[in-house]
Design an enzyme around this catalytic site. Structure first.
Site, PDB file in Angstrom:
ATOM      1  N   LYS A   1      -2.484  11.941 -13.030  1.00 14.96           N
ATOM      2  CA  LYS A   1      -1.236  11.191 -13.153  1.00 14.96           C
ATOM      3  C   LYS A   1      -0.263  11.873 -14.116  1.00 14.96           C
ATOM      4  CE  LYS A   1      -2.307   7.878 -10.294  1.00 14.96           C
ATOM      5  NZ  LYS A   1      -1.605   7.730  -8.994  1.00 14.96           N
TER       6      LYS A   1
ATOM      7  N   TYR B   1      -8.419  10.963 -14.086  1.00 16.61           N
ATOM      8  CA  TYR B   1      -7.312  10.111 -13.655  1.00 16.61           C
ATOM      9  C   TYR B   1      -6.049  10.410 -14.453  1.00 16.61           C
ATOM     10  CZ  TYR B   1      -4.856   5.823 -12.300  1.00 16.61           C
ATOM     11  OH  TYR B   1      -3.934   4.924 -11.823  1.00 16.61           O
TER      12      TYR B   1
ATOM     13  N   SER C   1      -1.878  -1.281   1.684  1.00 12.97           N
ATOM     14  CA  SER C   1      -2.246  -2.320   0.729  1.00 12.97           C
ATOM     15  C   SER C   1      -1.554  -2.067  -0.602  1.00 12.97           C
ATOM     16  CB  SER C   1      -3.764  -2.361   0.520  1.00 12.97           C
ATOM     17  OG  SER C   1      -4.220  -1.131  -0.040  1.00 12.97           O
TER      18      SER C   1
ATOM     19  N   LEU D   1       0.511  -1.567  -3.914  1.00 18.89           N
ATOM     20  CA  LEU D   1       1.881  -1.162  -4.225  1.00 18.89           C
ATOM     21  C   LEU D   1       2.591  -0.597  -3.006  1.00 18.89           C
ATOM     22  CD1 LEU D   1       1.206   0.647  -7.647  1.00 18.89           C
ATOM     23  CD2 LEU D   1       1.722  -1.769  -7.243  1.00 18.89           C
TER      24      LEU D   1
ATOM     25  N   SER E   1       0.953   6.603 -13.584  1.00 17.69           N
ATOM     26  CA  SER E   1       0.252   5.499 -14.245  1.00 17.69           C
ATOM     27  C   SER E   1       0.529   5.602 -15.729  1.00 17.69           C
ATOM     28  CB  SER E   1      -1.256   5.596 -13.998  1.00 17.69           C
ATOM     29  OG  SER E   1      -1.975   4.733 -14.861  1.00 17.69           O
TER      30      SER E   1
ATOM     31  N   CYS F   1       2.187   6.378  -2.782  1.00 18.70           N
ATOM     32  CA  CYS F   1       1.333   5.398  -3.449  1.00 18.70           C
ATOM     33  C   CYS F   1      -0.155   5.672  -3.244  1.00 18.70           C
ATOM     34  CB  CYS F   1       1.647   3.989  -2.952  1.00 18.70           C
ATOM     35  SG  CYS F   1       3.242   3.356  -3.485  1.00 18.70           S
TER      36      CYS F   1
ATOM     37  N   VAL G   1      -4.502  12.469   2.516  1.00 14.61           N
ATOM     38  CA  VAL G   1      -3.546  13.333   1.814  1.00 14.61           C
ATOM     39  C   VAL G   1      -4.179  14.602   1.260  1.00 14.61           C
ATOM     40  CG1 VAL G   1      -1.998  11.426   1.251  1.00 14.61           C
ATOM     41  CG2 VAL G   1      -3.791  12.088  -0.383  1.00 14.61           C
TER      42      VAL G   1
ATOM     43  N   ASP H   1      -2.172   6.000   5.694  1.00 17.36           N
ATOM     44  CA  ASP H   1      -3.310   5.414   5.007  1.00 17.36           C
ATOM     45  C   ASP H   1      -4.581   5.770   5.754  1.00 17.36           C
ATOM     46  OD1 ASP H   1      -3.120   2.855   2.768  1.00 17.36           O
ATOM     47  OD2 ASP H   1      -5.082   3.256   3.667  1.00 17.36           O
TER      48      ASP H   1
ATOM     49  N   THR I   1      -3.602  -5.402  -7.866  1.00 14.23           N
ATOM     50  CA  THR I   1      -3.752  -4.651  -6.620  1.00 14.23           C
ATOM     51  C   THR I   1      -5.183  -4.778  -6.105  1.00 14.23           C
ATOM     52  OG1 THR I   1      -4.428  -2.608  -7.735  1.00 14.23           O
ATOM     53  CG2 THR I   1      -2.051  -2.980  -7.474  1.00 14.23           C
TER      54      THR I   1
END
Length: 260
Positions: free
Chosen positions: A170, A166, A16, A18, A153, A85, A59, A37, A201
């Protein structure tokens, strides 16, 4: 790198958003794609449509990642392209005070660590294992063996209130891009990272249209949400332009995020 049917790619988070847009863009040029995924239903559907292979991969789990690469390589061959992604986020303050009771609490460390494990460690895990596979390939023209694109990001640079985990995850992706590119340079493997801004997204899928419009209006130009196809276009440029290496590029319409 020229994109055609002799090239294979692994896209994490490819079911899904990106990742899906990038898988579709690569497949349009004949590239064989493997989608990593956790969403089996969507991942299988996208892979089938693109003539690729779906691998149910977490992952954060090394055995799962190893199994995914093994399945992908058996089906479409050793990948020359890796696009990372897979990722997620949360919104929790470092420490906060309950306005009603006055109670003070702090960011639960297990929730902080989960974001780091998915976004940062998960990305590095896939990079390291893909790089080892790419090193077994014969070089293409110019000595190139492979190309990788990571997803950070704008929060890596403009983290908002509640984005400590987050932003840290990133920011780590940004920080490791150049040293990894240098690590792999003698093997002909390039590494770049995209820092997306506010994109349309699945994370925003449930938001009311007025909310999406308000978010888009914060972008200087164009005043709208980014589209996954625009991310995919930049990813393809990073892959096909052989001199693109070791870079972290914002894709954000010139937005600089406010504190909240």
């Amino acid at each position: 790198m020229k994109l055609d049917s002799t090239i294979s790619a692994v896209i994490t988070g490819g079911a899904s958003g990106l990742g899906e847009a990038t898988a579709r863009a690569l497949a349009e040029d004949g590239v064989k794609v493997a989608i990593f995924d956790l969403n089996e239903e969507k991942g299988e559907a996208v892979a089938k449509e693109l003539g690729g292979v779906f691998c149910n991969v977490n992952v954060t789990d090394e055995a799962s990642v190893d199994a995914g690469f093994a399945k992908a390589r058996a089906a479409i061959g050793q990948e020359r392209i890796l696009v990372n992604c897979a990722g997620t986020g949360n919104a929790i303050k470092t420490a906060s005070r309950n306005k009603e009771t006055g109670a003070i609490d702090h960011f639960p460390l297990d929730k902080f660590n989960l974001i780091i494990q998915i976004n940062l460690v998960g990305t590095f895990r896939c990079i390291a294992k893909s790089a080892a596979g790419m090193m077994s390939l014969d070089p293409l023209e110019g000595g190139e063996r492979g190309a990788m694109v990571n997803t950070a990001s704008v929060a890596a640079e403009d983290g908002q209130i509640g984005q400590a985990a987050y932003s840290a995850s990133k920011g780590g992706v940004v920080g490791m891009t150049l040293p990894i590119a240098r690590d792999l340079s003698r093997e002909g493997i390039r590494v770049n990272t995209i820092l997306p801004g506010i994109f349309n997204t699945p994370l925003l899928a449930g938001a009311p249209e007025k909310v999406k419009q308000a978010l888009g209006a914060q972008v200087p130009f164009p005043p709208r949400l980014g589209e996954p196809a625009e991310y995919a276009a930049l990813a393809k440029t990073m892959i096909t332009n052989g001199y693109f290496n070791g870079e972290d590029v914002r894709l954000d319409g010139a937005i600089r995020m406010a504190p909240r």
